[in-house]
Design an enzyme around this catalytic site. Sequence first.
Site, PDB file in Angstrom:
ATOM      1  N   GLY A 161     -40.446  -9.097  39.721  1.00 45.59           N
ATOM      2  CA  GLY A 161     -40.754  -7.906  39.806  1.00 45.59           C
ATOM      3  C   GLY A 161     -41.925  -7.550  38.587  1.00 45.59           C
ATOM      4  CG  LEU A 162     -45.125  -4.719  39.844  1.00 46.44           C
ATOM      5  CD1 LEU A 162     -45.293  -3.247  40.318  1.00 46.44           C
ATOM      6  CD2 LEU A 162     -46.225  -5.445  40.052  1.00 46.44           C
ATOM      7  CB  SER A 163     -45.431  -6.040  33.656  1.00 46.98           C
ATOM      8  OG  SER A 163     -44.948  -5.703  32.072  1.00 46.98           O
ATOM      9  N   GLY A 164     -42.432  -4.228  33.469  1.00 46.22           N
ATOM     10  CA  GLY A 164     -41.863  -2.813  33.241  1.00 46.22           C
ATOM     11  C   GLY A 164     -40.995  -2.375  34.416  1.00 46.22           C
ATOM     12  CB  ALA A 165     -39.854  -3.993  37.762  1.00 46.03           C
ATOM     13  N   GLY A 166     -37.924  -3.464  34.856  1.00 46.46           N
ATOM     14  CA  GLY A 166     -36.487  -3.441  34.483  1.00 46.46           C
ATOM     15  C   GLY A 166     -35.932  -4.619  34.285  1.00 46.46           C
ATOM     16  CE  LYS A 167     -39.747  -9.071  35.747  1.00 49.49           C
ATOM     17  NZ  LYS A 167     -40.650  -8.023  35.270  1.00 49.49           N
ATOM     18  CB  SER A 168     -36.063  -8.324  30.255  1.00 56.78           C
ATOM     19  OG  SER A 168     -37.191  -9.070  30.474  1.00 56.78           O
TER      20      SER A 168
ATOM     21  CB  SER B  90     -41.842 -15.246  39.595  1.00 56.09           C
ATOM     22  OG  SER B  90     -41.028 -14.412  39.504  1.00 56.09           O
TER      23      SER B  90
END
Length: 206
Positions: free
Chosen positions: A44-51, A118
């Site tokens: 997902g995009l940066s800031g999407a909440g993945k981490s 990715s």
Amino acid sequence: MSNTHKLPLSLAAQPTICPYVLTLTPAERAALKHQRPRCLWLTGLSGAGKSTLANALEVALHRRGQHTFLLDGDNLRNGLCSDLGMSAQDRQENIRRTAHTAKLMVEAGLLVIVSAISPFDTDRKAARSLFGRGEFALIYVDTPFSVCAQRDPKGLYQAALSGRISNFTGLDSPYECPADADLQINTEMQDEAVAVQTMLRFLSNS
């Protein structure tokens, strides 16, 4: 700008390399841990909440007694991938290294969570192809660009929009939304607790 580096040659181009056949199998390592090893890949995009989601999921799995490891994109770029820039070639190599590391950890019997932008479909498909049937699941953290830009937890969107950084995913470098995601989560609509429960249910049912 990308750092100068040489990408590794394929095995076919290195005839002196002969992979050693190990006695212990991945299944035997997994049996010792009493779990089913898998790779859960959050894109997902940066800031999407993945981490945030990956970290919360690992905590939840750990509390259930499962053996896990989290491969976070930014953490990897501080070590294993610190020689790579943000060009398309470097991003491809970044995902290749991440995927092979995740595969080794799955073979060690772990439940591996990857959190990485990715952005390119071909790279995600290449990552998936390394794993056996049922060993890999792609989770698309589908949060709109506008929401990610508003959150801007690292100040990257402001820097990109002001022209201070280039090749920023979703702005002047594309993000190719996955059509083959095994699970889709929108953190604009779901809070962290609900999203984690959704992922845990997915693991139990797949």
